[in-house]
Design a protein around this motif. Sequence first.
Motif, PDB file in Angstrom:
ATOM      1  N   GLY A   7     -12.736  43.937  51.220  1.00 19.05           N
ATOM      2  CA  GLY A   7     -12.402  45.306  50.861  1.00 19.05           C
ATOM      3  C   GLY A   7     -12.484  45.523  49.364  1.00 19.05           C
ATOM      4  O   GLY A   7     -13.046  44.706  48.620  1.00 19.05           O
ATOM      5  N   LYS A   8     -11.888  46.607  48.906  1.00 15.16           N
ATOM      6  CA  LYS A   8     -11.960  47.012  47.503  1.00 15.16           C
ATOM      7  C   LYS A   8     -10.578  47.029  46.882  1.00 15.16           C
ATOM      8  O   LYS A   8      -9.616  47.478  47.501  1.00 15.16           O
ATOM      9  N   LYS A  42     -14.023  42.539  47.225  1.00 17.00           N
ATOM     10  CA  LYS A  42     -13.501  41.176  47.254  1.00 17.00           C
ATOM     11  C   LYS A  42     -13.336  40.696  48.692  1.00 17.00           C
ATOM     12  O   LYS A  42     -13.147  41.495  49.614  1.00 17.00           O
ATOM     13  N   LYS A  43     -13.382  39.391  48.849  1.00 20.50           N
ATOM     14  CA  LYS A  43     -13.011  38.751  50.108  1.00 20.50           C
ATOM     15  C   LYS A  43     -11.733  37.977  49.870  1.00 20.50           C
ATOM     16  O   LYS A  43     -11.671  37.121  48.987  1.00 20.50           O
ATOM     17  N   LEU A  44     -10.690  38.283  50.637  1.00 19.52           N
ATOM     18  CA  LEU A  44      -9.410  37.622  50.484  1.00 19.52           C
ATOM     19  C   LEU A  44      -9.023  36.923  51.785  1.00 19.52           C
ATOM     20  O   LEU A  44      -9.086  37.517  52.865  1.00 19.52           O
ATOM     21  N   TYR A  45      -8.614  35.657  51.663  1.00 22.41           N
ATOM     22  CA  TYR A  45      -8.055  34.931  52.798  1.00 22.41           C
ATOM     23  C   TYR A  45      -6.565  35.271  52.862  1.00 22.41           C
ATOM     24  O   TYR A  45      -5.847  35.137  51.867  1.00 22.41           O
ATOM     25  N   LEU A  46      -6.108  35.700  54.030  1.00 25.46           N
ATOM     26  CA  LEU A  46      -4.780  36.291  54.133  1.00 25.46           C
ATOM     27  C   LEU A  46      -3.801  35.454  54.949  1.00 25.46           C
ATOM     28  O   LEU A  46      -4.178  34.713  55.846  1.00 25.46           O
ATOM     29  N   TYR A  47      -2.542  35.622  54.591  1.00 26.25           N
ATOM     30  CA  TYR A  47      -1.432  35.053  55.362  1.00 26.25           C
ATOM     31  C   TYR A  47      -0.351  36.115  55.477  1.00 26.25           C
ATOM     32  O   TYR A  47       0.031  36.727  54.481  1.00 26.25           O
ATOM     33  N   LEU A  62       2.100  40.435  52.983  1.00 22.98           N
ATOM     34  CA  LEU A  62       0.777  39.810  53.001  1.00 22.98           C
ATOM     35  C   LEU A  62       0.555  39.034  51.716  1.00 22.98           C
ATOM     36  O   LEU A  62       0.895  39.490  50.621  1.00 22.98           O
ATOM     37  N   TYR A  63      -0.019  37.853  51.843  1.00 23.94           N
ATOM     38  CA  TYR A  63      -0.398  37.014  50.706  1.00 23.94           C
ATOM     39  C   TYR A  63      -1.899  36.776  50.776  1.00 23.94           C
ATOM     40  O   TYR A  63      -2.430  36.457  51.845  1.00 23.94           O
ATOM     41  N   GLY A  64      -2.571  36.954  49.634  1.00 23.33           N
ATOM     42  CA  GLY A  64      -4.029  36.845  49.619  1.00 23.33           C
ATOM     43  C   GLY A  64      -4.539  35.819  48.623  1.00 23.33           C
ATOM     44  O   GLY A  64      -3.955  35.640  47.544  1.00 23.33           O
ATOM     45  N   PHE A  65      -5.654  35.174  48.987  1.00 22.79           N
ATOM     46  CA  PHE A  65      -6.234  34.111  48.160  1.00 22.79           C
ATOM     47  C   PHE A  65      -7.752  34.265  48.124  1.00 22.79           C
ATOM     48  O   PHE A  65      -8.395  34.427  49.163  1.00 22.79           O
ATOM     49  N   GLU A  66      -8.307  34.199  46.923  1.00 23.90           N
ATOM     50  CA  GLU A  66      -9.760  34.316  46.777  1.00 23.90           C
ATOM     51  C   GLU A  66     -10.471  33.047  47.243  1.00 23.90           C
ATOM     52  O   GLU A  66     -11.639  33.095  47.632  1.00 23.90           O
ATOM     53  N   VAL A  67      -9.786  31.916  47.178  1.00 32.05           N
ATOM     54  CA  VAL A  67     -10.359  30.628  47.561  1.00 32.05           C
ATOM     55  C   VAL A  67      -9.577  30.062  48.737  1.00 32.05           C
ATOM     56  O   VAL A  67      -8.340  30.004  48.689  1.00 32.05           O
ATOM     57  N   TYR A  68     -10.293  29.643  49.797  1.00 31.98           N
ATOM     58  CA  TYR A  68      -9.612  29.202  51.009  1.00 31.98           C
ATOM     59  C   TYR A  68      -8.727  27.981  50.766  1.00 31.98           C
ATOM     60  O   TYR A  68      -7.657  27.841  51.374  1.00 31.98           O
ATOM     61  N   GLU A  69      -9.152  27.086  49.857  1.00 31.93           N
ATOM     62  CA  GLU A  69      -8.359  25.890  49.585  1.00 31.93           C
ATOM     63  C   GLU A  69      -6.967  26.227  49.057  1.00 31.93           C
ATOM     64  O   GLU A  69      -6.014  25.482  49.288  1.00 31.93           O
TER      65      GLU A  69
END
Length: 202
Positions: A7-8, A42-47, A62-69
């Motif tokens: 999303g943006k 951006k692509k964010l990996y979410l929890y 929601l918690y977001g991370f640019e890098v999956y690691e």
Amino acid sequence: MFSYMIGKVVSINKKTITFENNYVGYVINVCNPESFEVNKLKKLYLYKHMATNNKNNLTEELYGFEVYEFKELFLLLIGISGIGPKTALNICSNDLNAIKQLISKRDIQGLSILNGITPKYARLIIDNLYDMFTVNSSDQTCIEINKLIQALKSLGYASKDVELALKNIDMSNKNVDLSDLISQSIKFIAQSQDNGSLIKTN
């Protein structure tokens, strides 16, 4: 359940961003929100974290991370009794290689220098995650981060300067020499201090 979202970035706040996807705006907790740019895709990996507050009402964040690691590290951290999602997110603002290296060396002092990590948290992290991040001494992909930290401290740099250097210098090159890392760190710290002086005088 969310895995990731594209999303943006609509707005940036002190600890969160507002992220628009399919005409819906989501408030997402992120580490280092200042690194995001408004109107950038951006692509964010979410929890999604769900809990009950002191009034016994269900809350969602929601918690977001640019890098999956980093999402993987976050999940490991919140699995440790005594470490909540806010603390885990602060810890994820540090360099991932530095965290792994210091855990593998059982370096409580070095780990506690990093952002969001007190000596208490450092002990908890090492006790719970050491087996997962044990590094073979012949593995050249891991930088001797603890040596860099000790070298900078021996040169008289404050913890905040060491932390700043670790977050900004490139430690991904496995062939880089420790002396080069020290030089890069000193240069970056000096530039940051000069910029700070300019801001104060203007």
